[in-house]
Design a protein around this motif. Structure first.
Motif, PDB file in Angstrom:
ATOM      1  N   LEU A  11       0.828  -1.208   0.000  1.00 43.07           N
ATOM      2  CA  LEU A  11       0.000   0.000   0.000  1.00 43.07           C
ATOM      3  C   LEU A  11       0.861   1.257   0.000  1.00 43.07           C
ATOM      4  O   LEU A  11       0.591   2.212  -0.737  1.00 43.07           O
ATOM      5  CB  LEU A  11      -0.957   0.001   1.195  1.00 43.07           C
ATOM      6  N   LYS A  12       1.913   1.250   0.791  1.00 36.40           N
ATOM      7  CA  LYS A  12       2.808   2.410   0.851  1.00 36.40           C
ATOM      8  C   LYS A  12       3.478   2.650  -0.508  1.00 36.40           C
ATOM      9  O   LYS A  12       3.583   3.789  -0.973  1.00 36.40           O
ATOM     10  CB  LYS A  12       3.850   2.195   1.939  1.00 36.40           C
ATOM     11  N   THR A  13       3.910   1.583  -1.140  1.00 37.59           N
ATOM     12  CA  THR A  13       4.549   1.682  -2.448  1.00 37.59           C
ATOM     13  C   THR A  13       3.576   2.240  -3.483  1.00 37.59           C
ATOM     14  O   THR A  13       3.938   3.113  -4.274  1.00 37.59           O
ATOM     15  CB  THR A  13       5.078   0.295  -2.885  1.00 37.59           C
ATOM     16  N   LEU A  14       2.336   1.765  -3.459  1.00 30.57           N
ATOM     17  CA  LEU A  14       1.332   2.281  -4.388  1.00 30.57           C
ATOM     18  C   LEU A  14       1.026   3.754  -4.113  1.00 30.57           C
ATOM     19  O   LEU A  14       0.832   4.533  -5.047  1.00 30.57           O
ATOM     20  CB  LEU A  14       0.052   1.450  -4.315  1.00 30.57           C
ATOM     21  N   ALA A  15       0.982   4.130  -2.847  1.00 27.32           N
ATOM     22  CA  ALA A  15       0.731   5.534  -2.490  1.00 27.32           C
ATOM     23  C   ALA A  15       1.839   6.435  -3.035  1.00 27.32           C
ATOM     24  O   ALA A  15       1.598   7.602  -3.358  1.00 27.32           O
ATOM     25  CB  ALA A  15       0.613   5.686  -0.975  1.00 27.32           C
ATOM     26  N   GLU A  16       3.046   5.889  -3.159  1.00 21.70           N
ATOM     27  CA  GLU A  16       4.188   6.629  -3.705  1.00 21.70           C
ATOM     28  C   GLU A  16       4.260   6.516  -5.229  1.00 21.70           C
ATOM     29  O   GLU A  16       5.238   6.937  -5.840  1.00 21.70           O
ATOM     30  CB  GLU A  16       5.482   6.107  -3.081  1.00 21.70           C
ATOM     31  N   LYS A  17       3.225   5.913  -5.838  1.00 21.65           N
ATOM     32  CA  LYS A  17       3.134   5.747  -7.302  1.00 21.65           C
ATOM     33  C   LYS A  17       4.266   4.898  -7.869  1.00 21.65           C
ATOM     34  O   LYS A  17       4.802   5.167  -8.952  1.00 21.65           O
ATOM     35  CB  LYS A  17       3.106   7.104  -8.016  1.00 21.65           C
ATOM     36  N   LYS A  18       4.646   3.850  -7.117  1.00 18.36           N
ATOM     37  CA  LYS A  18       5.695   2.936  -7.563  1.00 18.36           C
ATOM     38  C   LYS A  18       5.112   1.539  -7.737  1.00 18.36           C
ATOM     39  O   LYS A  18       4.043   1.238  -7.227  1.00 18.36           O
ATOM     40  CB  LYS A  18       6.830   2.902  -6.539  1.00 18.36           C
ATOM     41  N   ASP A  19       5.831   0.672  -8.427  1.00 19.10           N
ATOM     42  CA  ASP A  19       5.406  -0.698  -8.687  1.00 19.10           C
ATOM     43  C   ASP A  19       5.903  -1.611  -7.551  1.00 19.10           C
ATOM     44  O   ASP A  19       7.112  -1.755  -7.371  1.00 19.10           O
ATOM     45  CB  ASP A  19       5.985  -1.166 -10.019  1.00 19.10           C
ATOM     46  N   PRO A  20       4.987  -2.240  -6.807  1.00 19.92           N
ATOM     47  CA  PRO A  20       5.411  -3.110  -5.708  1.00 19.92           C
ATOM     48  C   PRO A  20       6.320  -4.263  -6.140  1.00 19.92           C
ATOM     49  O   PRO A  20       7.214  -4.650  -5.391  1.00 19.92           O
ATOM     50  CB  PRO A  20       4.086  -3.638  -5.144  1.00 19.92           C
TER      51      PRO A  20
END
Length: 76
Positions: A11-20
């Motif tokens: 979720l944190k990675t997605l919030a930062e607009k990155k690919d998990p």
């Protein structure tokens, strides 16, 4: 990696607009674990819009309000 921690990091990675997959995959966290937790997060309403096929997520969606609240409630 602990599943709850992995869900938080996805979720944190997605919030930062990155690919998990790109950010979190390593020896201790295989792509399969990220996929399974990503699917669970979508099923439970924390993420919307994942595009899945062939046992992988081809395009990650975005956080729902519930996903944003999970991040807020579980800050480390």
């Amino acid at each position: 990696m602990d599943n709850k921690k992995l869900r938080y990091l996805i979720l944190k990675t997605l919030a930062e607009k990155k690919d998990p997959f790109l950010e979190l995959k390593n020896e201790d966290t295989p792509e399969r674990d990220i996929f399974e937790q990503g699917k669970l997060l979508q099923k439970e309403g924390y993420i919307k819009g994942n595009v899945c096929a062939d046992n992988t997520i081809h395009m990650w969606g975005s956080l729902t309000e519930q996903g944003e609240q999970f991040l807020e409630d579980n800050k480390v």
